[in-house]
Design a protein around this motif. Sequence first.
Motif, PDB file in Angstrom:
ATOM      1  N   GLY A  42     -51.983 124.491   9.134  1.00 43.98           N
ATOM      2  CA  GLY A  42     -53.093 124.204   8.220  1.00 43.98           C
ATOM      3  C   GLY A  42     -52.691 123.476   6.895  1.00 43.98           C
ATOM      4  O   GLY A  42     -53.219 123.399   5.762  1.00 43.98           O
ATOM      5  N   TYR A  43     -51.261 123.071   6.758  1.00 51.00           N
ATOM      6  CA  TYR A  43     -50.737 122.457   5.408  1.00 51.00           C
ATOM      7  C   TYR A  43     -50.884 120.898   5.425  1.00 51.00           C
ATOM      8  O   TYR A  43     -49.749 120.193   5.098  1.00 51.00           O
ATOM      9  N   PHE A  44     -51.733 120.245   6.150  1.00 49.71           N
ATOM     10  CA  PHE A  44     -51.597 118.721   6.205  1.00 49.71           C
ATOM     11  C   PHE A  44     -51.627 118.301   4.747  1.00 49.71           C
ATOM     12  O   PHE A  44     -50.842 117.258   4.455  1.00 49.71           O
ATOM     13  N   HIS A  45     -52.633 118.559   4.016  1.00 53.81           N
ATOM     14  CA  HIS A  45     -52.598 118.088   2.549  1.00 53.81           C
ATOM     15  C   HIS A  45     -51.250 118.086   1.817  1.00 53.81           C
ATOM     16  O   HIS A  45     -50.789 117.325   1.246  1.00 53.81           O
ATOM     17  N   HIS A  46     -50.621 119.448   2.334  1.00 60.50           N
ATOM     18  CA  HIS A  46     -49.656 119.597   1.134  1.00 60.50           C
ATOM     19  C   HIS A  46     -48.357 118.636   1.729  1.00 60.50           C
ATOM     20  O   HIS A  46     -47.506 118.290   0.905  1.00 60.50           O
ATOM     21  N   CYS A  47     -48.254 118.668   3.181  1.00 59.46           N
ATOM     22  CA  CYS A  47     -47.195 117.639   3.666  1.00 59.46           C
ATOM     23  C   CYS A  47     -47.138 116.287   3.063  1.00 59.46           C
ATOM     24  O   CYS A  47     -46.343 115.698   2.522  1.00 59.46           O
ATOM     25  N   ILE A  48     -48.642 115.559   3.220  1.00 61.44           N
ATOM     26  CA  ILE A  48     -48.488 114.215   2.765  1.00 61.44           C
ATOM     27  C   ILE A  48     -48.586 114.064   1.456  1.00 61.44           C
ATOM     28  O   ILE A  48     -48.257 112.976   0.953  1.00 61.44           O
ATOM     29  N   GLY A  49     -49.027 115.110   0.570  1.00 62.69           N
ATOM     30  CA  GLY A  49     -48.987 115.158  -0.975  1.00 62.69           C
ATOM     31  C   GLY A  49     -47.545 115.178  -1.358  1.00 62.69           C
ATOM     32  O   GLY A  49     -47.067 114.304  -2.039  1.00 62.69           O
ATOM     33  N   ALA A  50     -46.793 116.165  -0.915  1.00 66.07           N
ATOM     34  CA  ALA A  50     -45.271 116.367  -1.305  1.00 66.07           C
ATOM     35  C   ALA A  50     -44.406 115.260  -0.703  1.00 66.07           C
ATOM     36  O   ALA A  50     -43.550 114.557  -1.350  1.00 66.07           O
ATOM     37  N   GLY A  51     -44.677 114.528   0.514  1.00 63.44           N
ATOM     38  CA  GLY A  51     -44.063 113.394   1.183  1.00 63.44           C
ATOM     39  C   GLY A  51     -44.310 112.339   0.265  1.00 63.44           C
ATOM     40  O   GLY A  51     -43.295 111.508  -0.109  1.00 63.44           O
ATOM     41  N   SER A  52     -45.414 112.158  -0.261  1.00 60.49           N
ATOM     42  CA  SER A  52     -45.919 110.951  -1.046  1.00 60.49           C
ATOM     43  C   SER A  52     -45.067 110.818  -2.313  1.00 60.49           C
ATOM     44  O   SER A  52     -44.438 109.828  -2.838  1.00 60.49           O
ATOM     45  N   LEU A  53     -45.197 112.028  -2.963  1.00 61.32           N
ATOM     46  CA  LEU A  53     -44.469 112.041  -4.350  1.00 61.32           C
ATOM     47  C   LEU A  53     -42.747 112.002  -3.981  1.00 61.32           C
ATOM     48  O   LEU A  53     -41.931 111.216  -4.907  1.00 61.32           O
ATOM     49  N   ILE A  54     -42.095 112.591  -2.890  1.00 65.41           N
ATOM     50  CA  ILE A  54     -40.898 112.320  -2.939  1.00 65.41           C
ATOM     51  C   ILE A  54     -40.556 110.719  -2.563  1.00 65.41           C
ATOM     52  O   ILE A  54     -39.607 110.306  -3.074  1.00 65.41           O
ATOM     53  N   TYR A  55     -41.319 110.156  -1.561  1.00 64.27           N
ATOM     54  CA  TYR A  55     -40.839 108.795  -1.130  1.00 64.27           C
ATOM     55  C   TYR A  55     -41.109 107.838  -2.583  1.00 64.27           C
ATOM     56  O   TYR A  55     -40.300 107.105  -2.622  1.00 64.27           O
ATOM     57  N   LEU A  56     -42.068 107.957  -3.084  1.00 69.12           N
ATOM     58  CA  LEU A  56     -42.358 106.944  -4.346  1.00 69.12           C
ATOM     59  C   LEU A  56     -41.347 107.416  -5.379  1.00 69.12           C
ATOM     60  O   LEU A  56     -40.939 106.292  -5.693  1.00 69.12           O
ATOM     61  N   PHE A  57     -40.960 108.749  -5.461  1.00 60.75           N
ATOM     62  CA  PHE A  57     -39.806 108.830  -6.626  1.00 60.75           C
ATOM     63  C   PHE A  57     -38.579 108.035  -6.049  1.00 60.75           C
ATOM     64  O   PHE A  57     -37.811 107.376  -7.009  1.00 60.75           O
ATOM     65  N   SER A  58     -38.250 108.321  -4.848  1.00 56.26           N
ATOM     66  CA  SER A  58     -37.195 107.614  -4.135  1.00 56.26           C
ATOM     67  C   SER A  58     -37.034 106.346  -4.121  1.00 56.26           C
ATOM     68  O   SER A  58     -36.115 105.565  -4.561  1.00 56.26           O
ATOM     69  N   ILE A  59     -38.138 105.383  -4.116  1.00 57.48           N
ATOM     70  CA  ILE A  59     -38.158 103.973  -3.914  1.00 57.48           C
ATOM     71  C   ILE A  59     -38.034 103.507  -5.379  1.00 57.48           C
ATOM     72  O   ILE A  59     -37.300 102.388  -5.309  1.00 57.48           O
ATOM     73  N   PHE A  60     -38.580 103.912  -6.165  1.00 51.93           N
ATOM     74  CA  PHE A  60     -38.266 103.586  -7.701  1.00 51.93           C
ATOM     75  C   PHE A  60     -36.911 103.932  -8.143  1.00 51.93           C
ATOM     76  O   PHE A  60     -36.377 103.151  -9.133  1.00 51.93           O
TER      77      PHE A  60
END
Length: 453
Positions: free
Chosen positions: A121-139
Amino acid sequence: MTTTPDGGRTFHDSKSNLALTKSDNSSADAELAAHVEKPPQAPAPSPFPEGGLQAWLTVLGGSMILFCTFGTVQSFGVYQAYYSSHYLSEYVASDISWIGSVQTFLLFAGGLPAGKLFDEGYFHHCIGAGSLIYLFSIFMLSLAKPHQYYQIFLAQGIGMGIGMGLLFLPAISVTSHYFRRRRAAAMGVVLAGSSLGAVIYSIMLNNLFNGSAGFAWGVRAAGFIDLVLLVTANLVMKTRLPSRRERPDAKPVDVKAILSDFGYWLCIIGATLTFWGLFVPFFYLQVFSEKHGLSKTIGFYAIPIMNASSIFGRTIPNFLGDVIGPFNVMIPCTIISGGLLFLMFAATNLGGTIAFGILYGFFSGGFISLITPAAASYSRDLNEIGTRIGITSFVISFALLTGNPIAGAVAQVHGSYIWYKPLVFASVVVLAGAACLTASRSILSKRKGTNRL
């Protein structure tokens, strides 16, 4: 029957006759009811809506996530070519390909923890954390300096890869909350987002990297696109079914039964062998065409052509898979992909490059989009889907980690390219994977008693 002295009936006789009359009337009513046509009963409603606004918004959000993540993986050939000629020109092809391979490895390996979190049941936790890590890394990648391999490896290989791993599997698996009969088609639409992303990123990055914007602003431009799409996806995607954590009486996933399922493991082995060689053209087609004397313009558009064709390869076979079964469509696509790898030898002119890109993009896309519903078809219960897809992704990730570096190592010897070695390697392992998938399908057919698989 008794009578009174004046010939009248007793009270008890009247009561008996009344009961008899009622009994006769009841029998007549029952007989009449038997001849009255009963209205047809409405079929039980399906637990899956198979569509609707929220369902398609969730599919759209999944496509946006795949646009950013898997689309970046499929456009790594642009980075490979640019790094080879500019940013990391002192490194051999296999060293550079490790960056993209580690990124792809983490995207799939992250499916194991992400699948477990999704089921809980941690769907939104996964995509929220994944989005932050991904965006930080690409910049952070946009700040990497030329000839600093470790900076690029950490930002693009490790950081972006971890973010992708948290995003990828939940974005695909959540479609199972809305679709059952049309599940393969829905997953195909989600996966088609990656091909669209690869087309746009390949063209955009090639022009920005080699134009006045340069590498840093080219990466930032991609990052701003990702920012908009990932924020939107986080807002529109929703789960529908209660998680196992929210259902205390839910049957736990039998991991032991999954791990001892021989047919399922044959499917995993087949997928692993196929992925071991499948992405070689996505990494090396641009370098291959440029090394054979084609203009940079043709080389720039070689990968976008392949990815544009893959959009259709990830949707049309999936709609067909819902009709005749995912295995029945995926296996021919895999066999054809293995044979087409030899056609890359003909991609030494404009016509050959376009023909190879269109054909390989379509049939490889068919395999990529159907392996997930094929693996999920082994599930005995809806609660197993996330776990089975997670295990499949985790094992596949090791093939994606090593396949392209192996191809790069055998392709480049003492600074010169020997192309038949990586292409033969890729073709053999893809065809071996098709053989395992065929055996897996046979086992599943006997288990379910049907050929519609």
